[in-house]
Design an enzyme around this catalytic site. Structure first.
Site, PDB file in Angstrom:
ATOM      1  CG  ASN A 271      -1.797   1.281   1.435  1.00  0.00           C
ATOM      2  OD1 ASN A 271      -1.667   2.042   0.518  1.00  0.00           O
ATOM      3  ND2 ASN A 271      -2.331   1.466   2.626  1.00  0.00           N
TER       4      ASN A 271
ATOM      5  CE  LYS B 253      -0.092   3.548   4.692  1.00  0.00           C
ATOM      6  NZ  LYS B 253       0.002   3.515   5.901  1.00  0.00           N
TER       7      LYS B 253
ATOM      8  CG  HIS C 246      -5.752   2.316   4.872  1.00  0.00           C
ATOM      9  ND1 HIS C 246      -5.492   3.356   5.824  1.00  0.00           N
ATOM     10  CD2 HIS C 246      -4.900   1.444   4.641  1.00  0.00           C
ATOM     11  CE1 HIS C 246      -4.026   3.143   6.181  1.00  0.00           C
ATOM     12  NE2 HIS C 246      -3.802   1.709   5.789  1.00  0.00           N
TER      13      HIS C 246
ATOM     14  CD  GLU D 119      -2.825   5.782   6.352  1.00  0.00           C
ATOM     15  OE1 GLU D 119      -3.010   5.690   5.208  1.00  0.00           O
ATOM     16  OE2 GLU D 119      -1.842   5.468   7.002  1.00  0.00           O
TER      17      GLU D 119
ATOM     18  CD  GLU E  34      -3.839  -2.164   7.182  1.00  0.00           C
ATOM     19  OE1 GLU E  34      -2.508  -2.520   6.649  1.00  0.00           O
ATOM     20  OE2 GLU E  34      -4.477  -1.158   6.677  1.00  0.00           O
TER      21      GLU E  34
ATOM     22  N   GLY F  25       2.437   2.441  10.808  1.00  0.00           N
ATOM     23  CA  GLY F  25       3.271   3.467  10.429  1.00  0.00           C
ATOM     24  C   GLY F  25       4.120   3.783  11.733  1.00  0.00           C
TER      25      GLY F  25
ATOM     26  CB  SER G 268       4.740  -1.974  11.814  1.00  0.00           C
ATOM     27  OG  SER G 268       4.377  -0.694  12.069  1.00  0.00           O
TER      28      SER G 268
HETATM   29  P1  PGA Z   1       2.604   0.441   7.585  1.00  0.00           P
HETATM   30  O1  PGA Z   1       1.335   0.572   6.773  1.00  0.00           O
HETATM   31  O2  PGA Z   1       3.186  -1.125   6.961  1.00  0.00           O
HETATM   32  O3  PGA Z   1       3.453   1.295   7.180  1.00  0.00           O
HETATM   33  O4  PGA Z   1       2.430   0.113   9.157  1.00  0.00           O
HETATM   34  C1  PGA Z   1       0.142  -0.484   6.424  1.00  0.00           C
HETATM   35  C2  PGA Z   1      -1.024   0.263   6.089  1.00  0.00           C
HETATM   36  O5  PGA Z   1      -1.444   1.242   6.486  1.00  0.00           O
HETATM   37  O6  PGA Z   1      -1.569  -0.499   5.247  1.00  0.00           O
END
Ligand code: PGA
Length: 252
Positions: free
Chosen positions: A11, A13, A96, A98, A168, A174, A214
């Protein structure tokens, strides 16, 4: 052992320009040519045409990171599923955290998007997951069950067996803080149980449930080896071909 194929989905982003995206995929395709995982890159809309072209003949599939549920109309700035399908998109990431947090995406919207994605011959990757407060208050199970139950409203058993769910935990995205393998496995197991309850054992055996938050080369192998975890939705570590290669080839 299940028959489910492990998925390594990146992903990106809001990262990489169209040119950078094509360079990345051109580099990645040889690195993952012999991967046992299904390799997916979730790229910004504007990168899709170039990435689809670059990925031709490789085993890399392409995901969009969002869509609108209406086929067309007065929705300034939005992109419909038929537009994505025509470009050669295979998967669409929806719900997601976000998008839920910054763009007010609700479970009902996730459900409408899932419907539209399936109607256009693509597969949704439906994200869910609890906040730190929800985990600390012990409502992770209720929260995730609620999210997935609404997301799957009206989705048939045949459709459900093809879709992908990504668990998630928001506190792990992140942050460098991965859920422990046991925590991730527990919630992915809860989701599989819910799918069995909503549909059947057969659908629960087929549906793929990813862990995200992560994921990195150091933890991918252990996470993906868990009985209810069928791969990862990977943010930060999917932006570098070295680390994403190691995650996709975790069992090599
Ligand atoms: P990350 O993000 O691996 O940077 O923690 C995962 C995601 O938001 O899908």
């Amino acid at each position: 052992m299940s028959n489910r194929v492990i998925m390594a989905a990146g992903n990106w982003k809001m990262n990489k320009t169209p040119r950078e995206a094509v360079e990345f995929v051109n580099d990645l395709k040889d690195r993952v040519a012999n991967s046992n995982s299904e390799v997916v890159v979730g790229v910004p809309f504007v990168c899709i045409p170039g990435v689809v072209e670059a990925a031709k003949g490789s085993n890399i599939k392409v995901a969009a990171q969002n869509c609108h549920w209406e086929p067309s109309g007065a929705y300034t700035g939005e992109v419909s599923c038929s537009m994505l399908k025509e470009l050669g998109v295979d998967y669409v990431i929806i719900g997601h955290s976000e998008r839920r947090e910054y763009f007010a995406e609700t479970d009902e919207m996730v459900n409408k998007k899932a419907r539209a994605i399936l109607d256009n011959g693509m597969i949704p990757i439906i994200c869910c997951g609890e906040s730190l407060t929800q985990r600390e208050q012990g409502v992770t199970k209720e929260h995730v069950r609620y999210q997935i139950k609404i997301a799957l409203l009206g989705i048939t058993a045949e459709e459900a067996s093809k879709i992908v769910i990504a668990y998630e935990p928001i506190w792990a995205i992140g942050t460098g803080k991965t859920a422990t393998t046991e925590q991730a496995e527990e919630v992915c197991g809860i989701i599989r149980e819910l799918v069995e309850e909503l549909y059947s054992k057969d659908v629960a055996e087929k549906i793929r449930i990813l862990y995200g938050g992560s994921v990195k080369p150091e933890n991918a192998k252990e996470l993906f080896a868990m009985p209810n975890i069928d791969g990862g939705l990977v943010g930060g570590a999917s932006l570098k071909s070295d680390s994403f290669e190691k995650i996709a080839n975790h069992d090599a």
